[in-house]
Design a protein around this motif. Structure first.
Motif: not given
Ligand code: ATP
Ligand code: MG
Lengths: 279, 305
Positions: A180, A182-183, A185, A187-189, A197-198, A201-202
């Motif tokens: 998660y 990595n996602v 990273r 997506l450059k959040l 967002k990550i 929730p996780a």
């Protein structure tokens, strides 16, 4: 159609009945004896003489139960009214515990430096009993006038109930799958986006486990707090009735405290399961 | 002019005393608009190679450039489809894609962004599953969401890590064609990782085998001389397809099967005496405590036959 599992209903009922019977058997009963000189004497007989039995408890404490919200006098109110006072203060203290505990848990989970620095302190503070925190709370808020008692109570509840939230949140943050992150990273959040967002929730399922345990502790602490501060509530009622020698009310309070704690835990675990099912 | 270039890239993991060299001097160059497949053994280092391009990992030696610039970290110019989908389970299909779109195009209007999301969901034929969560989707559907998410970022290059690895052979066939079609239609540069030579040949313009690790390298590049429209059934009979597959597999089984470098490490024998199975085990107490040789004061070895 949902099939009713009779076992699930029947077995607990059997258990309750057996417990009540055993209780009735070991508890004491009052017997009136006529003495030779014409006077009467009340004596308690039975195995545990001073323990009121279920029937006696019901007779003596009926008025608190059948009118649960009545307010006859300051110290003579329905049992649920007392419970309500306690719940209100628990809710406030619990809210403080969550507001402080969740970010603290996040910091501990995110930064290993922070965790190394403060984890030992937390481990030392965590097992301290509410009875030990309470006097400190009273001293800290001694000169805040009328609300001193309330602040001391809130302090004690918050400080005792915070730790499960802190520790579970920290564990949850550390357990966020690398995938998660990595996602986030690739997506450059931004940092805020990654958190909102990550990470949150996780971590939610872990946080809710912490919240449930914290609520249990907050409810445990309230009785001790009310005994010491004399705030009106179910713990205070219990203590007063003990001082008046009315042991039946003590039993009623114990049963009520247990039932309320049980319901709170059930409600929280329903919420918890809802969040667990997402992941 | 090559768009993506890897030059003598090496990467290893672990502390110096127990180091595992995964890639050892990998060279690769991919032209703009080209679809390149990398085929290799499991655990060879294919994902590692892809992560070096995505910027999630940094090479220990050598460099990776994209459009002439050295890759410093992750960026939205590269769309990644992770090996294990990596969809966020608390978000619906639309929300997962929306997260990417919001991040890449912050100055687009609301309508334009939702249009972008819907168009890409439609592209992978998932409009009916738009509001479902990943746990309610099949593996192939998740994979397509992951592809849609990468495409919706409108990246310059797509990095697909075994996009169909977890699927059965039949579903794989249909999805291969579908993803192949989408990739070709988008005209993007694609690096496709796979463990199936057929899949590589079917989908790519060029196929490179990767040798078995540790210390993997890329083998020679085999251009795929088939037309862009490839029918899976017809291909199976095509002699060019068969010849190409034979060449790739021959390289993988021949030169590629041996690790390019040998690792040497000092081996210390365990200081434990093996259990003598002749001695009956006591009923209570169970297994004998393992004994260390260094604790043994006297050791007799009986050599009589
Ligand atoms: N973060 C890491 N830390 C340590 N070792 C790693 C790490 N990532 C990968 N490796 C090692 O590098 C080697 C190659 O891993 P990689 O994931 O690149 O293989 P792969 O070719 O993608 O395999 P597969 O086809 O099974 O996905 C493996 O031996 C793995 O143990
Ligand atoms: Mg891999």
């Amino acid at each position: 159609m949902k099939k009713i599992h009779w076992d699930a209903v029947l077995m607990p009922l059997v258990g309750v009945t057996l417990t009540l019977l055993a209780w009735q058997m070991i508890s004491g009963r009052t017997v009136i004896r006529n003495l030779a000189d014409g006077t009467v004497e009340e004596v308690r007989l039975g195995w545990v003489q001073d323990l009121p039995g279920p029937l006696q408890t019901w007779e003596k404490t009926r008025k608190y139960v059948v009118e649960p919200f009545a307010k006859r006098e300051e110290l003579d109110q329905g049992i649920l009214r007392f419970t309500w006072y306690s719940l209100v203060i628990v809710a406030k203290g619990y809210a403080i515990a969550l507001i402080l505990g969740t970010p603290l848990g996040f910091l501990l989970g995110l930064s290993s430096t922070f965790s190394k620095m403060f984890d030992p302190i937390i481990q030392v503070l965590r097992p301290v009993s509410p009875l030990a925190w309470m006097p400190l709370g009273v001293v800290l808020f001694a000169n805040s006038g009328k609300s001193a008692n309330e602040l001391a109570a809130l302090f004690t509840i918050a400080v005792c109930a915070m730790w499960p939230t802190v520790l579970n949140t920290a564990v949850g943050v550390r357990a966020i799958p690398q995938d998660y992150l990595n996602v986030a990273r690739v997506l450059k959040l931004s940092r805020t986006q990654t958190l909102l967002k990550i990470m949150i929730p996780a971590t939610l399922p872990y946080m809710f486990t912490g919240y449930r345990l914290s609520l249990g502790i907050a409810w445990l602490v309230i009785v001790a707090v009310e005994m010491l501060t004399g705030r009106i509530g179910i713990g205070n009622f219990l203590w007063n009735e003990y001082n008046n020698g009315l042991y039946t009310s003590i039993v009623l309070c114990i049963v009520t405290i247990g039932l309320v704690g049980f319901s709170l835990d059930r409600a929280m675990s329903l919420l918890e399961r809802r969040f667990k099912s997402i992941l | 002019m090559s768009f993506l270039v890897l030059q003598q890239v090496s990467k290893g993991f672990g502390p110096p005393e127990a180091r595992r060299e995964v890639l050892c001097g990998v060279d690769l160059s991919v032209k703009q608009g080209e679809i390149v497949a990398i085929v290799g053994y499991s655990g060879a280092g294919k994902s590692t190679l892809l992560h070096l391009v995505s910027g999630l990992l940094k090479p220990d030696a050598g460099f990776v450039t994209l459009g002439g610039r050295v890759i410093e970290g992750p960026g939205t110019d590269r769309g990644v489809v992770f090996q294990n989908y990596s969809l966020l389970p608390w978000m619906t299909v639309a929300e997962n894609i929306r997260l990417a779109v919001d991040s890449v195009f912050p100055d687009w209007t609301e309508e334009r962004r939702s249009e972008q999301v819907d168009r890409h969901i439609d592209l992978v034929n998932l409009t009916h599953a738009r509001d479902r969560r990943p746990s309610e989707l099949s593996g192939g559907m998740r994979q397509r969401v992951s592809v849609a998410r990468a495409l919706a970022m409108d990246p310059q290059i797509l990095l697909l890590d075994e996009p169909l690895g977890a699927l059965d052979a039949l579903t794989r066939g249909t999805l291969q064609e579908e993803i192949s079609r989408i990739c070709r239609a988008s005209g993007k540069t694609v690096v496709l990782i796979t463990n199936d030579p057929d899949e590589g040949i079917l989908m790519a313009d060029r196929i490179l085998p990767m040798s078995a690790g540790p210390g993997a390298i890329l083998g020679p590049s085999f251009p795929v001389v088939l037309g862009p429209t490839r029918d899976r059934r017809a291909l199976n009979q095509d002699p060019r397809f068969k010849a190409l597959r034979a060449e790739v597999v021959a390289w993988l089984l021949g030169p590629g099967a041996r690790p390019a470098v040998s690792v040497s490490r000092k081996l210390t024998l365990p200081d434990l005496e093996p259990e003598d199975l002749e001695i009956p085990r006591p009923l209570i107490g169970g297994r004998r405590r393992p004994r260390r040789r260094s604790e043994e004061r006297r050791e007799t070895v009986d050599l009589t036959p």
